[in-house]
Design a protein around this motif. Sequence first.
Motif, short mmCIF file in Angstrom:
data_model
loop_
_atom_site.label_atom_id
_atom_site.label_comp_id
_atom_site.label_asym_id
_atom_site.label_seq_id
_atom_site.Cartn_x
_atom_site.Cartn_y
_atom_site.Cartn_z
N MET A 160 0.83 -1.20 0.00
CA MET A 160 0.00 0.00 0.00
C MET A 160 0.87 1.26 0.00
O MET A 160 1.94 1.28 0.60
CB MET A 160 -0.91 0.02 1.23
N ALA A 161 0.39 2.26 -0.72
CA ALA A 161 1.13 3.52 -0.77
C ALA A 161 1.07 4.22 0.57
O ALA A 161 0.05 4.18 1.27
CB ALA A 161 0.55 4.42 -1.86
N THR A 162 2.16 4.83 0.95
CA THR A 162 2.15 5.61 2.17
C THR A 162 1.34 6.89 1.94
O THR A 162 1.02 7.24 0.81
CB THR A 162 3.59 6.00 2.57
N ARG A 163 1.04 7.58 3.04
CA ARG A 163 0.26 8.81 2.92
C ARG A 163 1.02 9.84 2.07
O ARG A 163 0.41 10.53 1.25
CB ARG A 163 -0.03 9.38 4.31
N GLU A 213 3.21 9.23 -0.30
CA GLU A 213 3.17 8.80 -1.69
C GLU A 213 1.82 9.10 -2.32
O GLU A 213 1.74 9.54 -3.47
CB GLU A 213 3.48 7.31 -1.79
N GLN A 214 0.75 8.88 -1.56
CA GLN A 214 -0.59 9.16 -2.07
C GLN A 214 -0.79 10.65 -2.31
O GLN A 214 -1.39 11.06 -3.30
CB GLN A 214 -1.65 8.64 -1.09
N LYS A 215 -0.24 11.47 -1.39
CA LYS A 215 -0.35 12.92 -1.55
C LYS A 215 0.39 13.37 -2.80
O LYS A 215 -0.11 14.21 -3.56
CB LYS A 215 0.21 13.63 -0.32
N GLN A 216 1.57 12.82 -3.02
CA GLN A 216 2.35 13.18 -4.20
C GLN A 216 1.63 12.73 -5.47
O GLN A 216 1.63 13.43 -6.49
CB GLN A 216 3.74 12.53 -4.13
N LYS A 217 1.00 11.56 -5.41
CA LYS A 217 0.26 11.05 -6.57
C LYS A 217 -0.92 11.96 -6.91
O LYS A 217 -1.18 12.25 -8.08
CB LYS A 217 -0.24 9.63 -6.27
N THR A 218 -1.62 12.43 -5.88
CA THR A 218 -2.76 13.32 -6.11
C THR A 218 -2.29 14.68 -6.63
O THR A 218 -2.91 15.27 -7.52
CB THR A 218 -3.57 13.51 -4.81
N ARG A 219 -1.20 15.17 -6.08
CA ARG A 219 -0.63 16.43 -6.56
C ARG A 219 -0.27 16.32 -8.04
O ARG A 219 -0.56 17.21 -8.84
CB ARG A 219 0.62 16.77 -5.73
N ARG A 279 -5.43 20.84 -0.05
CA ARG A 279 -4.43 20.06 0.67
C ARG A 279 -3.11 20.00 -0.09
O ARG A 279 -2.08 19.60 0.47
CB ARG A 279 -4.93 18.62 0.89
N HIS A 280 -3.15 20.43 -1.35
CA HIS A 280 -1.99 20.31 -2.22
C HIS A 280 -1.48 21.66 -2.74
O HIS A 280 -0.28 21.83 -2.92
CB HIS A 280 -2.33 19.40 -3.40
N PHE A 281 -2.39 22.58 -2.97
CA PHE A 281 -2.02 23.92 -3.44
C PHE A 281 -2.91 24.95 -2.75
O PHE A 281 -4.10 24.72 -2.56
CB PHE A 281 -2.21 24.03 -4.96
#
Length: 211
Positions: free
Chosen positions: A1-4, A6-12, A50-52
């Motif tokens: 499972m992706a870490t939090r 990694e998931q944040k970077q993926k969504t960004r 949460r990203h920008f």
Amino acid sequence: MATRAEQKQKTRRALMDAALSQLSADRGFGSLSLREVAREAGIAPTSFYRHFAELDELGLALVDEGGVALRQLMRQARKRIARDGGSAISTSVETFMEYLGNNANLFRLMLRERTGVSKPFRTAVKAEIDHFVTELADDLRRIADEQNKPLSEARLVAEAMVTLVFNQGAEALDATASERDELKAKLKTELRMILVGFPDSGETQLTSPSN
């Protein structure tokens, strides 16, 4: 499972790709809305923050990415030239056109915002271009020194060359394959003409017979 993280970077990344996918020859970044970018990325509009902090922050991140990607490609081209020889101008133009083919909307963004109404965008694009000019000027000085022909106007030469490349790149964006080939040939000739106009710029080294 992706870490939090990694998931944040993926969504960004998804948000940046979503914005890029909606740019075109007829649509600039200023016409995008946060809601439609979020929808294209598959997230709720409220999650965008949460990203920008805002949509312009995303745009500035794209400008940075576009500049970094181009500089990295040109560094790779210089390494190939140093390793394999050949014409630096020809290799560099081919590399630049390759960049356009793979990053058309990123380059469109940089072109538009270079003279746009947003000062933060203009400043960001200028900074990326300045980085590019600085690296090219350093190369010109190095080549001139290797030939025992000191160059006092390396940055001026580099600025002229980069301006020409960006202007021709704008024409090449929506050109057909044959039109792009003509533009590449024209650009190579024009860059050589700039170097000929500066006899101490190391033009012999930069323009080999291999074209």
